[in-house]
Design a protein around this motif. Structure first.
Motif, PDB file in Angstrom:
ATOM      1  N   THR A 289      15.531  27.594 -72.704  1.00 59.10           N
ATOM      2  CA  THR A 289      15.269  26.152 -72.757  1.00 59.10           C
ATOM      3  C   THR A 289      16.563  25.365 -72.901  1.00 59.10           C
ATOM      4  O   THR A 289      16.673  24.237 -72.397  1.00 59.10           O
ATOM      5  CB  THR A 289      14.347  25.818 -73.952  1.00 59.10           C
ATOM      6  N   TYR A 290      17.549  25.948 -73.550  1.00 60.63           N
ATOM      7  CA  TYR A 290      18.748  25.205 -73.913  1.00 60.63           C
ATOM      8  C   TYR A 290      20.022  25.694 -73.223  1.00 60.63           C
ATOM      9  O   TYR A 290      21.008  24.962 -73.183  1.00 60.63           O
ATOM     10  CB  TYR A 290      18.950  25.269 -75.429  1.00 60.63           C
TER      11      TYR A 290
ATOM     12  N   THR B 232      21.767  28.236 -69.883  1.00 61.20           N
ATOM     13  CA  THR B 232      21.583  28.997 -68.643  1.00 61.20           C
ATOM     14  C   THR B 232      22.246  30.355 -68.799  1.00 61.20           C
ATOM     15  O   THR B 232      23.463  30.443 -69.000  1.00 61.20           O
ATOM     16  CB  THR B 232      22.211  28.251 -67.459  1.00 61.20           C
TER      17      THR B 232
ATOM     18  N   ASN C 219      26.470  27.564 -70.752  1.00 58.44           N
ATOM     19  CA  ASN C 219      26.180  26.359 -69.989  1.00 58.44           C
ATOM     20  C   ASN C 219      24.860  25.769 -70.456  1.00 58.44           C
ATOM     21  O   ASN C 219      23.850  26.470 -70.533  1.00 58.44           O
ATOM     22  CB  ASN C 219      26.114  26.684 -68.492  1.00 58.44           C
TER      23      ASN C 219
ATOM     24  N   THR D  65      21.417  23.522 -70.457  1.00 59.28           N
ATOM     25  CA  THR D  65      20.414  23.091 -69.487  1.00 59.28           C
ATOM     26  C   THR D  65      20.212  21.576 -69.620  1.00 59.28           C
ATOM     27  O   THR D  65      20.730  20.934 -70.527  1.00 59.28           O
ATOM     28  CB  THR D  65      19.068  23.790 -69.731  1.00 59.28           C
ATOM     29  N   LYS D  66      19.414  21.030 -68.710  1.00 62.50           N
ATOM     30  CA  LYS D  66      19.157  19.591 -68.736  1.00 62.50           C
ATOM     31  C   LYS D  66      18.292  19.188 -69.926  1.00 62.50           C
ATOM     32  O   LYS D  66      18.167  18.002 -70.229  1.00 62.50           O
ATOM     33  CB  LYS D  66      18.491  19.162 -67.422  1.00 62.50           C
ATOM     34  N   ASP D  67      17.676  20.174 -70.589  1.00 58.09           N
ATOM     35  CA  ASP D  67      16.833  19.871 -71.749  1.00 58.09           C
ATOM     36  C   ASP D  67      17.654  19.581 -73.005  1.00 58.09           C
ATOM     37  O   ASP D  67      17.110  19.086 -73.998  1.00 58.09           O
ATOM     38  CB  ASP D  67      15.878  21.037 -72.034  1.00 58.09           C
TER      39      ASP D  67
END
Length: 206
Positions: free
Chosen positions: A76-77, A79, A101, A103-105
Motif C-alpha cells: 500500500t505504501y 513499491t 519508492n 506509492t501514490k497512497d
C-alpha cells in the motif's frame, strides 16, 4: 501531557488502547521502539505532523518512516518487487529502516519531495507491536532527536521535562539504551548501506 506507565515486556492492553485513541484523535505521542524513544502519529494527521515538524525543526526534505507491524501492508505504501520483498522478509523485524519508492497512497507530505521515497521499518518492541496491531495500520515515526542534540533522548523524565508542553501522550517504559537504526536504500541495485546502526543487514549485500 498524559504519561502512561507501560510495562516494557508485558504491556497493559488498557494503556495501549489509550495510546491508540490518542493517535486516532490526531495527537502526537512518544513511545519506545527497539532502538530508542520516538515520536509517533497517525498517517495523514495534520496537527500532530505539524507539531512534530516544529519540535524537531524539520524542513520539507526530511525522510519520514512508517512503522509497520509486518510486511503485509507494505504494498500500500511502497513499491517492491519479489526479490526486494524476499530480502525485506529475511531482515524483519529488526532495527533497520528500508528506503523504498513510495506509492501514490503515501501523502505527499510524508514522502521525500524529490525522490518520492518513504522509509519502512518493522520493530520487535512489544509496545510498538501492540500499538500497531491495535491501530491496524502503520504509524508515522520519527526519532526523538531534538535540534542541536546528536542522539535521541533515552530518559522518560528528561523527555517530559523538555517536551511536556508539546506532547499529548508520553509512554514511560523506563530508561532505554539509545541506539541508531541501520538505514538501507533499497531503491538502487544492489542495495546501498546509508548508515550502519544496530540492525544487521549484511545478508542484503551478499
Amino acid at each position: 501531557m498524559q504519561t502512561l506507565y507501560i510495562h516494557p515486556d508485558n504491556p497493559q492492553p488498557r494503556l495501549i488502547s489509550q495510546a491508540v485513541d490518542a493517535l486516532n484523535r490526531d495527537q502526537l505521542i512518544v513511545y519506545p521502539t527497539d532502538t530508542s524513544y520516538a515520536f509517533g502519529c497517525k498517517i495523514g494527521s495534520k496537527d500532530a505532523l505539524e507539531k512534530l515538524r516544529q519540535i524537531r525543526q524539520l524542513d520539507d526534505k526530511h525522510q519520514f518512516t512508517l512503522l509497520c507491524r509486518d510486511l503485509s501492508e507494505i504494498a500500500t505504501y511502497a513499491t517492491v518487487n519479489n526479490q526486494q520483498f524476499k530480502l525485506l522478509k529475511a531482515c524483519t523485524p529488526a532495527p533497520i529502516t528500508f528506503i523504498l519508492n513510495a506509492t501514490k497512497d503515501v501523502p505527499k507530505k510524508l514522502s521525500h519531495p524529490k525522490k518520492k521515497t518513504i522509509g519502512i521499518r518493522v520493530p520487535s518492541n512489544p509496545i510498538s507491536q501492540m500499538i500497531l496491531e491495535a491501530m491496524g495500520e502503520p504509524i508515522l515515526t520519527s526519532s526523538l532527536i531534538l535540534p542541536a542534540m546528536p542522539l535521541a533522548l533515552d530518559d522518560p523524565f528528561d523527555i517530559e521535562d523538555k517536551l511536556g508542553n508539546n506532547l499529548d501522550i508520553m509512554i514511560n517504559a523506563g530508561v532505554l539504551t539509545t541506539k541508531l537504526t541501520t538505514i538501507v536504500d533499497m531503491t538502487v541495485v544492489p542495495p546501498e548501506l546509508i548508515r550502519q546502526g544496530e540492525g544487521d543487514a549484511s545478508q542484503l549485500f551478499e
